[in-house]
Design an enzyme around this catalytic site. Structure first.
Site, PDB file in Angstrom:
ATOM      1  CB  VAL A 178      70.064  45.461  53.803  1.00  0.00           C
ATOM      2  CG1 VAL A 178      68.552  45.330  53.695  1.00  0.00           C
ATOM      3  CG2 VAL A 178      70.487  45.589  55.258  1.00  0.00           C
TER       4      VAL A 178
ATOM      5  N   GLY B  36      71.068  40.474  50.903  1.00  0.00           N
ATOM      6  CA  GLY B  36      70.146  39.587  51.611  1.00  0.00           C
ATOM      7  C   GLY B  36      68.750  39.606  51.023  1.00  0.00           C
ATOM      8  CD  GLU B  37      64.227  43.644  49.986  1.00  0.00           C
ATOM      9  OE1 GLU B  37      63.041  43.724  49.629  1.00  0.00           O
ATOM     10  OE2 GLU B  37      64.809  44.517  50.639  1.00  0.00           O
ATOM     11  CB  SER B  38      69.139  40.298  45.870  1.00  0.00           C
ATOM     12  OG  SER B  38      69.128  41.698  45.680  1.00  0.00           O
TER      13      SER B  38
ATOM     14  CB  SER C 140      63.011  38.906  47.318  1.00  0.00           C
ATOM     15  OG  SER C 140      62.723  39.703  48.441  1.00  0.00           O
TER      16      SER C 140
END
Length: 143
Positions: A61, A64-66, A69
Site C-alpha cells: 500500500v 502504491g500510494e507513493s 500520489s
C-alpha cells in the site's frame, strides 16, 4: 491532463528532486520511470516483511500510494496539490525475497479527482497486489 498545466520536460528528474518522503526512503523505494503516462518504482522485500517473512501488506500500500500520489501531483501541476482520499489493495500473492515493482497507470485524470491503478509484481513478473488510489486535486493555500 489540464491544458494549462506546465509539465517538467523530465518528469523522472522532477520526482527524484522532489523526494519521496521519509517513509518511502526508509522502505528503500526507487523510482525507475516517471512520465505523464505512467510511473514505475521498486522496493526491496528485505526489511519490509511481516514476522513470518512475507512482504507486509502495508508495504504494498505504501508503494502504491507513493506512486499514485506523486503521479497525481505531476498531473495537478504548479500551484496545485493532490492529496489521497481513498485507497484499497487486493493482495493475491506473497513476495518473500528480491524486489517488488509497482507500475502505476492513471484510470481518470480530472480537474478535481484522479484515480490510479498500481500493479505490484515480484521479480518473476507475478502480480502480488493491485492497489487503487483516488486523489483530490486542489489549489495550494495562499498565505
Amino acid at each position: 491532463m489540464p491544458e494549462s498545466a506546465s509539465f517538467p520536460s523530465d518528469a523522472l528528474e522532477w520526482v527524484t528532486s522532489r523526494g519521496m518522503g521519509a517513509l518511502a526512503e526508509k522502505m528503500g523505494m526507487e523510482f525507475t520511470e516517471f512520465s505523464p503516462e505512467r510511473a514505475v518504482a521498486r522496493m526491496p522485500v528485505a526489511g519490509n516483511t511481516q514476522p513470518v517473512g512475507l512482504l507486509h501488506g502495508g508495504a504494498y500500500v505504501v508503494l502504491g500510494e507513493s506512486l499514485g500520489s506523486m503521479h497525481a501531483n505531476l498531473h495537478a501541476g504548479p500551484g496545485r496539490l493532490a492529496v489521497g482520499i481513498d485507497i484499497n489493495a487486493t493482495h493475491t500473492r506473497s513476495a518473500t525475497e528480491g524486489w517488488v515493482t509497482g507500475v502505476c497507470t492513471p484510470l481518470h485524470l480530472g480537474r478535481s479527482l484522479t484515480v490510479h491503478e498500481i500493479v505490484v509484481s515480484d521479480d518473476q513478473g507475478r502480480r502480488c497486489s493491485t492497489v487503487r488510489i483516488t486523489n483530490m486535486v486542489r489549489d495550494l493555500p495562499t498565505s
